[in-house]
Design an enzyme around this catalytic site. Structure first.
Site, short mmCIF file in Angstrom:
data_model
loop_
_atom_site.label_atom_id
_atom_site.label_comp_id
_atom_site.label_asym_id
_atom_site.label_seq_id
_atom_site.Cartn_x
_atom_site.Cartn_y
_atom_site.Cartn_z
N GLU A 1 0.80 -1.22 0.00
CA GLU A 1 0.00 0.00 0.00
C GLU A 1 0.84 1.27 0.00
O GLU A 1 0.30 2.36 -0.22
CB GLU A 1 -0.96 -0.02 1.20
CG GLU A 1 -1.98 -1.14 1.09
CD GLU A 1 -2.85 -1.30 2.32
OE1 GLU A 1 -3.97 -1.82 2.18
OE2 GLU A 1 -2.42 -0.92 3.43
N ASP B 1 -11.60 -6.66 -2.57
CA ASP B 1 -12.52 -7.80 -2.43
C ASP B 1 -13.90 -7.27 -2.11
O ASP B 1 -14.08 -6.10 -1.80
CB ASP B 1 -12.04 -8.75 -1.32
CG ASP B 1 -11.86 -8.04 0.01
OD1 ASP B 1 -12.80 -8.05 0.82
OD2 ASP B 1 -10.78 -7.45 0.25
#
Length: 231
Positions: free
Chosen positions: A12, A198
């Protein structure tokens, strides 16, 4: 004005880290801080570690040691808004905890004692994020509620409980509300930028592993454009 950027994992922060000029690295209590210039702006990029406590520790250290004027949290999340797909982005309007329950004492679900039920993101940063998103036409971006808890929402039953408690939730993850609470207590403006890796409750652990790089890349693209547009 220095800008603080926080991500939980290597994936990230690595894209933005690779773009920093004149980078200096500081490690405190397991948190990694990368000071440098990103497109001419002074930033402190922070790798916090995963979860609420790690995020709170890192945010506190970031604000105390490096004194940024504003904080942007970047990373991945599980999707709840039914119009979103993997890779789409949520800009926080506000942030709440989904795993806190002090309703026995008269608090709202998700509200920690002696604190607000929700932590509103800074309106100027939301505006900057939305303007940045409008220039990145290949990414779908919405504004919405992001909820936080120390739970990865792979279990459909747990995912449905969170959906019931927070029907307007757009995305769910594991750090944002902790970052928001610390910023609230320090009176530092913040915004959360999360791209979906997701869809909560739908074999999300498999999707997360597959699509985390895409989510991290998309969030990083938007964060960089936000920083380009900040004065």
């Amino acid at each position: 004005m220095k800008i603080g950027i926080i991500g939980a994992m290597d994936e990230e922060v690595s894209i933005l880290k690779a773009k920093l000029n004149n980078m200096e690295t500081t490690i405190i209590a397991g948190c990694e801080f990368y000071q440098g210039e990103l497109n001419g702006k002074q930033v402190i990029l922070t790798k916090s570690g995963i979860g609420k406590v790690a995020a709170a520790v890192a945010t506190t250290l970031l604000l105390e040691r490096f004194n940024p004027g504003q904080v942007i949290n970047t990373g991945s999340a599980g999707g709840y808004d039914t119009t979103l797909n993997v890779g789409d982005i949520v800009i926080s309007t506000e942030v709440r905890f989904h795993d806190v329950d002090l309703t026995a004492f008269g608090y709202e679900i998700g509200q920690m004692a002696q604190l607000p039920a929700a932590f509103p993101a800074d309106k100027n940063l939301i505006f900057a994020a939305q303007k940045a998103a409008e220039t990145i036409t290949h990414l779908k971006t919405i504004q919405g509620l992001i909820c936080t808890g120390d739970i990865f929402m792979a279990d459909p039953t747990k995912a449905e409980i969170a959906r019931h408690n927070f029907p307007t939730m757009a995305a769910c993850e594991m750090e944002a509300a902790a970052i928001a609470q610390v910023c609230y207590q320090f009176k530092v403006p913040f915004v959360i930028i999360r791209s979906l890796s997701d869809i909560a409750g739908k074999k999300s652990e498999l999707s997360f592993e597959q699509y985390l790089p895409i989510a991290a890349k998309n969030a990083s693209i938007l964060v960089e454009e936000i920083i380009n547009n900040l004065n």
